[in-house]
Design a protein around this motif. Structure first.
Motif, short mmCIF file in Angstrom:
data_model
loop_
_atom_site.label_atom_id
_atom_site.label_comp_id
_atom_site.label_asym_id
_atom_site.label_seq_id
_atom_site.Cartn_x
_atom_site.Cartn_y
_atom_site.Cartn_z
N VAL A 174 7.30 -46.81 3.01
CA VAL A 174 6.83 -45.55 3.60
C VAL A 174 6.39 -44.52 2.56
O VAL A 174 5.76 -43.53 2.91
N ASN A 217 18.97 -50.34 20.76
CA ASN A 217 18.50 -51.60 20.17
C ASN A 217 19.60 -52.43 19.49
O ASN A 217 19.28 -53.38 18.77
N ALA A 255 1.76 -51.06 -0.87
CA ALA A 255 0.93 -51.15 0.34
C ALA A 255 0.64 -52.63 0.51
O ALA A 255 0.09 -53.27 -0.40
N GLY A 296 15.52 -49.71 10.07
CA GLY A 296 14.46 -49.90 11.06
C GLY A 296 14.38 -51.37 11.44
O GLY A 296 13.29 -51.91 11.66
N THR A 332 17.05 -41.06 5.32
CA THR A 332 17.55 -42.44 5.30
C THR A 332 17.40 -43.03 3.90
O THR A 332 18.32 -43.67 3.37
N SER A 363 18.80 -47.79 16.66
CA SER A 363 19.41 -46.87 17.63
C SER A 363 20.40 -47.63 18.53
O SER A 363 20.42 -48.87 18.54
N GLY A 376 8.75 -53.37 14.14
CA GLY A 376 7.86 -54.50 13.92
C GLY A 376 8.12 -55.17 12.57
O GLY A 376 8.36 -56.38 12.50
N VAL A 377 8.10 -54.39 11.50
CA VAL A 377 8.33 -54.95 10.17
C VAL A 377 9.80 -55.37 10.03
O VAL A 377 10.10 -56.48 9.56
N HIS A 427 10.51 -46.79 19.73
CA HIS A 427 11.78 -47.31 20.26
C HIS A 427 11.75 -48.66 20.99
O HIS A 427 12.75 -49.36 21.00
N GLU A 472 -2.23 -43.76 12.35
CA GLU A 472 -2.37 -42.89 11.16
C GLU A 472 -3.84 -42.78 10.78
O GLU A 472 -4.34 -41.70 10.45
N THR A 492 12.15 -48.94 5.79
CA THR A 492 10.92 -48.77 6.59
C THR A 492 10.94 -47.41 7.30
O THR A 492 10.13 -47.17 8.19
N VAL A 524 2.98 -57.19 10.29
CA VAL A 524 4.42 -56.96 10.15
C VAL A 524 5.09 -58.08 9.36
O VAL A 524 5.94 -57.82 8.49
#
Ligand SMILES: NC(=O)c1ccc[n+]([C@@H]2O[C@H](COP(=O)([O-])OP(=O)(O)OC[C@H]3O[C@@H](n4cnc5c(N)ncnc54)[C@H](OP(=O)(O)O)[C@@H]3O)[C@@H](O)[C@H]2O)c1
Length: 312
Positions: free
Chosen positions: A239, A183, A258, A155, A221, A180, A159-160, A302, A48, A216, A131
């Motif tokens: 987010v 996973n 944050a 999520g 969602t 998904s 990572g988080v 993913h 980002e 996340t 994370v």
């Protein structure tokens, strides 16, 4: 001035703007440490920032070195830095506004660093700070998650999310996680009590009355999450700030934050790793010179586990 190898961004853009080149080796100032970097993890925020999405928020001076998750060895200490000594193996989540860890050396504030977990190598240790401390701050500082509470983690394979699952289980909570199809087995390995495949089911059809939602993902969602939180419960997002009128409409609380560098949390997290309660997951290790490829892979998403750059 001595030079070092580093990856720098001279102008914002895609992964191709990451340049592996010589850069001045930094020197530590008051209360700072010079760390010989062994490994640096790649996080979504790196991409980002590289793309320029945060240039209005954080005052970057081009060219700069990205990467704010580091594990390495203290090389020298600045004046007044007394907590660590040369040779200490440390890890840190550093301040986004300063040069990062895609380099042979980084200067960090002593207050951002903690001794790394002894039971894992630098590659795994670098995969922890951002994370794990984000998950810690969401669950414990913002949601005040208690044992026997029920939490939905969106999520959960990320990572988080993967640290949030492990920290929530350590706390004694009942954990529901979304990911998904690919996973689902990974979610079970992490220890979720109820795994939801978002490609096959709508979580809001099967989840009700949770104490906490940890978001996340955002977007639709998050929109569909309000109704699964019980009255008085909380939705914590990393987010974006949830609209407060939505929270009020459902009689729940909401928070956005944050994550901030926090060395005492990293010290607690290192103890949990060494006690075998939680563990980092590394998917891919690449040499520093391949930072561009690392960002290309990260943007595909993913894969369960983090992408880490091996430096020393
Ligand atoms: N506010 C802060 O301080 C802060 C701190 C850290 C991160 N963040 C932000 O938080 C987000 C997550 O970060 P991260 O490091 O965990 O990213 P990550 O490792 O890339 O993980 C993202 C995860 O999202 C999952 N996912 C995608 N669509 C989904 C859906 N509809 N439902 C459930 N899961 C879904 C993916 O799993 P599948 O492959 O299974 O789809 C993937 O594992 C990023 O946007 C990042 O910028 C914010």
């Amino acid at each position: 001035m001595e030079n070092m190898k580093a990856v720098r961004i001279h102008n914002y853009g895609g992964p191709e703007v990451l340049r592996f080149e010589d850069a001045p080796r930094p020197t530590p100032g008051s209360g700072e440490l010079l760390i010989k970097v062994h490994a640096a993890a790649v996080n979504p925020v790196d991409g980002e920032i590289r793309a320029g999405y945060m240039k209005e928020i954080v005052p970057f001076v081009l060219p700069f070195i990205p990467g704010w998750d580091v594990s390495g060895v203290v090389e020298t200490t600045g004046s007044g830095a007394t907590k660590f000594k040369k040779g200490d193996e440390v890890y840190a989540r550093t301040d986004l506004s300063r040069n990062g860890a895609y380099a042979e050396y980084i200067v960090v504030k002593e207050a951002e660093a903690a001794l790394k977990p002894r039971s894992v190598d630098h590659l795994h240790s670098a995969a922890i700070p951002i994370v794990a401390s984000t998950a810690w701050q969401a669950l414990f500082d913002h949601a005040a998650l208690g044992n026997e509470q029920r939490i939905l983690i969106h999520g959960a394979a990320g990572g988080v999310g993967s640290f949030a699952v492990q920290l929530a289980k350590w706390k004694g909570a009942y954990v529901i996680g979304t990911a998904s199809t690919e996973n689902q087995a990974f979610l079970r390995e992490l220890g979720v009590d109820q795994a939801i495949d978002y490609e096959k089911a709508r979580f809001d059809d099967v989840v009700h009355n949770v104490d906490v939602v940890f978001d996340t993902i955002g977007g639709d969602t998050r929109e569909r999450s309000w109704k699964v939180v019980k009255k008085g419960g909380i939705l914590v997002s990393i987010v974006g700030p949830p609209p407060s009128d939505e929270a009020a409409k459902y009689g729940v609380r909401s928070a956005y934050f944050a994550a901030q560098p926090n060395a005492s949390q990293l010290a607690e997290i290192a103890k949990l790793v060494d006690a075998g309660k939680i563990y980092p997951i590394v998917d891919t290790v690449l040499p520093l010179a391949e930072a561009r490829h690392a960002h290309e892979l990260a943007e595909k998403g993913h894969a369960p586990g983090k992408i880490v750059l091996k430096v020393a």
